[in-house]
Design a protein around this motif. Structure first.
Motif, PDB file in Angstrom:
ATOM      1  N   GLY A  55      45.597   6.445 -24.541  1.00 51.92           N
ATOM      2  CA  GLY A  55      44.477   6.677 -25.444  1.00 51.92           C
ATOM      3  C   GLY A  55      44.127   8.158 -25.515  1.00 51.92           C
ATOM      4  N   GLU A  56      43.266   8.509 -26.426  1.00 55.49           N
ATOM      5  CA  GLU A  56      42.841   9.896 -26.565  1.00 55.49           C
ATOM      6  C   GLU A  56      42.177  10.414 -25.295  1.00 55.49           C
ATOM      7  OE1 GLU A  56      40.485  10.437 -30.072  1.00 55.49           O
ATOM      8  OE2 GLU A  56      42.008   9.577 -31.367  1.00 55.49           O
ATOM      9  N   ASP A  57      41.606   9.492 -24.528  1.00 57.15           N
ATOM     10  CA  ASP A  57      40.968   9.880 -23.266  1.00 57.15           C
ATOM     11  C   ASP A  57      41.970   9.986 -22.122  1.00 57.15           C
ATOM     12  OD1 ASP A  57      41.606   7.232 -22.959  1.00 57.15           O
ATOM     13  OD2 ASP A  57      39.566   6.564 -22.530  1.00 57.15           O
ATOM     14  N   GLY A  58      43.273   9.768 -22.401  1.00 57.53           N
ATOM     15  CA  GLY A  58      44.311   9.876 -21.384  1.00 57.53           C
ATOM     16  C   GLY A  58      44.512   8.614 -20.567  1.00 57.53           C
ATOM     17  N   ARG A  59      43.783   7.565 -20.900  1.00 59.37           N
ATOM     18  CA  ARG A  59      43.908   6.314 -20.153  1.00 59.37           C
ATOM     19  C   ARG A  59      44.954   5.409 -20.798  1.00 59.37           C
ATOM     20  NH1 ARG A  59      37.669   4.785 -19.235  1.00 59.37           N
ATOM     21  NH2 ARG A  59      38.604   2.727 -19.244  1.00 59.37           N
ATOM     22  N   LEU A  60      45.726   4.735 -19.967  1.00 59.14           N
ATOM     23  CA  LEU A  60      46.789   3.844 -20.436  1.00 59.14           C
ATOM     24  C   LEU A  60      46.215   2.509 -20.878  1.00 59.14           C
ATOM     25  CD1 LEU A  60      49.871   3.434 -20.737  1.00 59.14           C
ATOM     26  CD2 LEU A  60      49.833   2.481 -18.418  1.00 59.14           C
ATOM     27  N   ARG A  61      46.685   2.042 -22.033  1.00 66.39           N
ATOM     28  CA  ARG A  61      46.321   0.719 -22.535  1.00 66.39           C
ATOM     29  C   ARG A  61      47.615  -0.057 -22.757  1.00 66.39           C
ATOM     30  NH1 ARG A  61      42.662   4.348 -23.846  1.00 66.39           N
ATOM     31  NH2 ARG A  61      40.476   3.779 -24.039  1.00 66.39           N
ATOM     32  N   GLU A  62      47.583  -1.338 -22.375  1.00 65.87           N
ATOM     33  CA  GLU A  62      48.787  -2.158 -22.471  1.00 65.87           C
ATOM     34  C   GLU A  62      48.455  -3.499 -23.120  1.00 65.87           C
ATOM     35  OE1 GLU A  62      51.288  -1.468 -18.578  1.00 65.87           O
ATOM     36  OE2 GLU A  62      49.139  -1.578 -18.119  1.00 65.87           O
ATOM     37  N   LEU A  63      49.410  -4.030 -23.878  1.00 67.00           N
ATOM     38  CA  LEU A  63      49.282  -5.327 -24.514  1.00 67.00           C
ATOM     39  C   LEU A  63      50.444  -6.200 -24.039  1.00 67.00           C
ATOM     40  CD1 LEU A  63      47.947  -7.192 -26.650  1.00 67.00           C
ATOM     41  CD2 LEU A  63      49.536  -6.199 -28.310  1.00 67.00           C
ATOM     42  N   PHE A  64      50.115  -7.420 -23.631  1.00 63.18           N
ATOM     43  CA  PHE A  64      51.111  -8.375 -23.169  1.00 63.18           C
ATOM     44  C   PHE A  64      51.010  -9.631 -24.024  1.00 63.18           C
ATOM     45  CE2 PHE A  64      49.905  -5.712 -19.679  1.00 63.18           C
ATOM     46  CZ  PHE A  64      51.073  -5.484 -18.965  1.00 63.18           C
ATOM     47  N   GLU A  90      49.299 -26.693 -23.944  1.00 58.93           N
ATOM     48  CA  GLU A  90      50.324 -25.686 -24.208  1.00 58.93           C
ATOM     49  C   GLU A  90      49.723 -24.668 -25.168  1.00 58.93           C
ATOM     50  OE1 GLU A  90      55.004 -25.498 -25.417  1.00 58.93           O
ATOM     51  OE2 GLU A  90      53.865 -27.244 -26.042  1.00 58.93           O
ATOM     52  N   PHE A  91      49.816 -23.388 -24.825  1.00 60.40           N
ATOM     53  CA  PHE A  91      49.272 -22.376 -25.724  1.00 60.40           C
ATOM     54  C   PHE A  91      49.931 -21.024 -25.490  1.00 60.40           C
ATOM     55  CE2 PHE A  91      46.504 -22.684 -22.022  1.00 60.40           C
ATOM     56  CZ  PHE A  91      46.398 -21.373 -21.595  1.00 60.40           C
ATOM     57  N   ALA A  92      49.873 -20.212 -26.512  1.00 60.50           N
ATOM     58  CA  ALA A  92      50.332 -18.822 -26.449  1.00 60.50           C
ATOM     59  C   ALA A  92      49.097 -17.945 -26.290  1.00 60.50           C
ATOM     60  CB  ALA A  92      51.075 -18.461 -27.726  1.00 60.50           C
ATOM     61  N   PHE A  93      49.268 -16.771 -25.690  1.00 59.97           N
ATOM     62  CA  PHE A  93      48.118 -15.892 -25.499  1.00 59.97           C
ATOM     63  C   PHE A  93      48.547 -14.429 -25.536  1.00 59.97           C
ATOM     64  CE2 PHE A  93      49.825 -16.759 -21.311  1.00 59.97           C
ATOM     65  CZ  PHE A  93      49.860 -15.512 -20.713  1.00 59.97           C
ATOM     66  N   TRP A  94      47.562 -13.576 -25.727  1.00 59.95           N
ATOM     67  CA  TRP A  94      47.722 -12.132 -25.655  1.00 59.95           C
ATOM     68  C   TRP A  94      46.804 -11.652 -24.535  1.00 59.95           C
ATOM     69  CZ3 TRP A  94      50.758  -9.494 -29.320  1.00 59.95           C
ATOM     70  CH2 TRP A  94      51.211 -10.279 -30.369  1.00 59.95           C
ATOM     71  N   ALA A  95      47.230 -10.652 -23.824  1.00 55.68           N
ATOM     72  CA  ALA A  95      46.408 -10.089 -22.742  1.00 55.68           C
ATOM     73  C   ALA A  95      46.405  -8.566 -22.883  1.00 55.68           C
ATOM     74  CB  ALA A  95      46.962 -10.481 -21.386  1.00 55.68           C
ATOM     75  N   VAL A  96      45.257  -7.958 -22.643  1.00 53.17           N
ATOM     76  CA  VAL A  96      45.102  -6.507 -22.742  1.00 53.17           C
ATOM     77  C   VAL A  96      44.719  -5.968 -21.382  1.00 53.17           C
ATOM     78  CG1 VAL A  96      43.814  -4.635 -23.815  1.00 53.17           C
ATOM     79  CG2 VAL A  96      44.374  -6.678 -25.143  1.00 53.17           C
ATOM     80  N   ARG A  97      45.375  -4.873 -20.992  1.00 50.19           N
ATOM     81  CA  ARG A  97      44.975  -4.192 -19.759  1.00 50.19           C
ATOM     82  C   ARG A  97      44.660  -2.756 -20.126  1.00 50.19           C
ATOM     83  NH1 ARG A  97      48.821  -4.311 -14.689  1.00 50.19           N
ATOM     84  NH2 ARG A  97      50.288  -3.517 -16.218  1.00 50.19           N
ATOM     85  N   GLY A  98      43.454  -2.359 -19.836  1.00 51.21           N
ATOM     86  CA  GLY A  98      43.028  -0.981 -20.084  1.00 51.21           C
ATOM     87  C   GLY A  98      42.452  -0.401 -18.809  1.00 51.21           C
ATOM     88  N   ASN A  99      42.880   0.758 -18.433  1.00 55.41           N
ATOM     89  CA  ASN A  99      42.393   1.394 -17.204  1.00 55.41           C
ATOM     90  C   ASN A  99      41.130   2.177 -17.459  1.00 55.41           C
ATOM     91  OD1 ASN A  99      44.612   0.388 -15.836  1.00 55.41           O
ATOM     92  ND2 ASN A  99      45.833   2.195 -16.280  1.00 55.41           N
TER      93      ASN A  99
END
Length: 99
Positions: A55-64, A90-99
């Motif tokens: 990100g612009e703030d230098g923090r890593l963002r990830e999408l799974f 049964e389901f599909a999902f998205w997960a976000v990890r932001g530091n």
């Protein structure tokens, strides 16, 4: 593991610039199936990285993206008490990890 195939294809494949990183795949079981009215139980969990960006703030963002499935079957005496033949979430999902 290096990469897992998921049982669905939401975008016709991985997008351009996708991050191919370590993935997770697990088999799920109920250790003591055959007790408490459960005849069998099994399923799976899969997740893989899809995208990462600083990100612009230098923090890593990830999408799974991932999937979860589980099947649980009941003994006949449980069915007589009104439980359905099988429980199958049964389901599909998205997960976000932001530091």
């Amino acid at each position: 593991m290096g990469y897992v195939e998921l049982p669905y294809d939401t975008q016709g494949g991985l997008p351009i610039g996708a991050w191919i990183g370590p993935s997770v795949e697990a088999r799920l079981t109920l250790e003591r199936a055959g007790r408490c009215g459960v005849k069998y139980a099994s399923g799976g969990f899969k997740t893989r990285p899809l995208w990462k960006k600083l990100g612009e703030d230098g923090r890593l963002r990830e999408l799974f993206e991932g999937s979860f499935s589980f099947e649980l079957g009941y003994e006949n005496w449980m069915k007589k008490k009104g439980y359905e033949d099988a429980f199958q979430p049964e389901f599909a999902f998205w997960a976000v990890r932001g530091n």
